[in-house]
Design an enzyme around this catalytic site. Sequence first.
Site, mmCIF file in Angstrom:
data_model
loop_
_atom_site.group_PDB
_atom_site.id
_atom_site.type_symbol
_atom_site.label_atom_id
_atom_site.label_comp_id
_atom_site.label_asym_id
_atom_site.label_seq_id
_atom_site.Cartn_x
_atom_site.Cartn_y
_atom_site.Cartn_z
ATOM 1 N N LYS A 111 -0.238 13.328 6.913
ATOM 2 C CA LYS A 111 0.947 12.719 6.293
ATOM 3 C C LYS A 111 1.601 13.699 5.316
ATOM 4 C CE LYS A 111 1.113 8.790 8.341
ATOM 5 N NZ LYS A 111 2.243 8.495 9.237
ATOM 6 N N ASP A 128 6.797 3.645 22.629
ATOM 7 C CA ASP A 128 5.389 3.592 22.209
ATOM 8 C C ASP A 128 4.543 3.998 23.416
ATOM 9 O OD1 ASP A 128 3.968 1.747 19.675
ATOM 10 O OD2 ASP A 128 2.690 2.540 21.273
ATOM 11 N N TYR A 160 -6.378 12.443 8.005
ATOM 12 C CA TYR A 160 -5.238 11.522 8.111
ATOM 13 C C TYR A 160 -4.253 11.776 6.964
ATOM 14 C CZ TYR A 160 -2.382 7.375 7.549
ATOM 15 O OH TYR A 160 -1.296 6.534 7.367
ATOM 16 N N PHE A 164 2.199 1.162 0.429
ATOM 17 C CA PHE A 164 0.921 0.869 -0.197
ATOM 18 C C PHE A 164 0.066 0.132 0.843
ATOM 19 C CE2 PHE A 164 0.757 2.815 -4.379
ATOM 20 C CZ PHE A 164 1.927 3.540 -4.263
ATOM 21 N N ASN A 165 -0.396 -1.075 0.625
ATOM 22 C CA ASN A 165 -1.334 -1.675 1.599
ATOM 23 C C ASN A 165 -0.672 -2.825 2.351
ATOM 24 O OD1 ASN A 165 -2.966 -0.202 -0.447
ATOM 25 N ND2 ASN A 165 -4.673 -0.930 0.788
ATOM 26 N N SER A 217 2.551 7.384 3.296
ATOM 27 C CA SER A 217 1.506 6.484 2.816
ATOM 28 C C SER A 217 1.155 6.803 1.371
ATOM 29 C CB SER A 217 0.272 6.702 3.698
ATOM 30 O OG SER A 217 -0.858 6.092 3.129
#
Length: 338
Positions: A155, A34, A151, A180-181, A127
């Site tokens: 994806k 990262d 964004y 999803f969320n 996503s």
Amino acid sequence: MSERSVLVTGASGYIGSHTCVCLLQNGWRVIGIDNFSNSSPKVIPRIEQIAQLPMSFHRLDIRDTSALSEILRQEHITAVVHFAGLKSVSESVAKPLDYFDNNVCGSVALLRVLQQEGIRKLVFSSSATVYGEPTSVPVTEEASTSATNPYGRSKLMVEQMLSDLINSDATWRIATLRYFNPVGAHESGLIGEDPRDVPNNLMPFIAQVAVGRRPQLQVFGDDYPTVDGSGVRDYIHVVDLARGHLAALDRLLNHAGSFTVNLGTGRGVSVLQAVAAFEQASGRTIPLQRAARRSGDIATCYASATRATELLGWQAEYGLDKMCADHWRWQHNNPDGY
Ligand code: NAD
Ligand code: WQD
């Protein structure tokens, strides 16, 4: 049993950190990377504390191909889970080149190094945003795709690139997971979502209101054709999501071929229902202010979760109450984040 090693990009991020815990607990050796552009170095020891196991970690940008090659040569990597990327819709509109550079060029750089080093198993974080405005719900993986912001386009571009790569070389095994969320946190309260600026997403915003960092929640839109006029989404516990990655990796190890699956619960929840559940979990009142619809928002989106169950034997286990309880424990224990 020979040791299985997984490279996790974006390992200290929100979903990456929960997935590292899950991988360690299930016998994977984890090598995380990262660049800390949206996360903290404090995450790594907390992952190890929860799992009671060590992981390797390198501070690195995925676009640094020579450093990446070096790491892949040192470690014997079986597969890669690729979370690293930028994720704010509004920021992507303001800084599109940053998004294409990080998300698209970053993925190209990673894939080139993997190809060069002979690593052919990859799990990619996509996503539900790739469904644009769904024409019907629940949304199946066959639904048409589109994007309304940089964004989402980044994806979609990576998804298309992966599809071309698979067509060029059938030895690739790629799992494209459309989340999803994601909400909630590890039940230890040690890791969770820690937005750097004003949260864009609903649950972290509610949590910051509950803990007293913000005075009220704006509810964007009250006239959507939904149960109570507020927007409906498929919130999924981040630990369920992490388990989905484990299931996808198991599938890639044991079967040739590539696949795309939704990771959602299959249930839609309105903003007002989410607020009520969070109030119940936290014992705090969330002051609300009705506001205009947020530009680009859709009324309703929730997943068809059937393919994930059929293909991966996976399904979400946790409901909204646990999502809120765990999110609240994290926020309450860490009011200012890491
Ligand atoms: P996050 O920002 O918490 O984690 C992403 C991590 O990647 C961060 O730790 C960041 O520092 C790191 N990173 C970014 N660019 C990098 C680079 N060039 N090199 C190395 N590290 C880099 O986000 P998250 O919520 O954990 O999301 C993980 C992935 O899942 C992202 O690709 C995101 O687009 C995708 N996703 C997230 C959501 C969501 O709502 N959280 C929904 C669908 C898809
Ligand atoms: C959920 C609902 C808002 C904040 C976004 C990205 C998507 C994916 C997940 C990465 C909506 C309402 C929100 C607030 C509100 N991320 N809301 N007040 O828009 O479904 O998806 O995050 O891939 O790409 O677009 O999630 O959490 O922002 O909003 O009323 O302060 O909450 O209008 O109905 P969304 P969200």
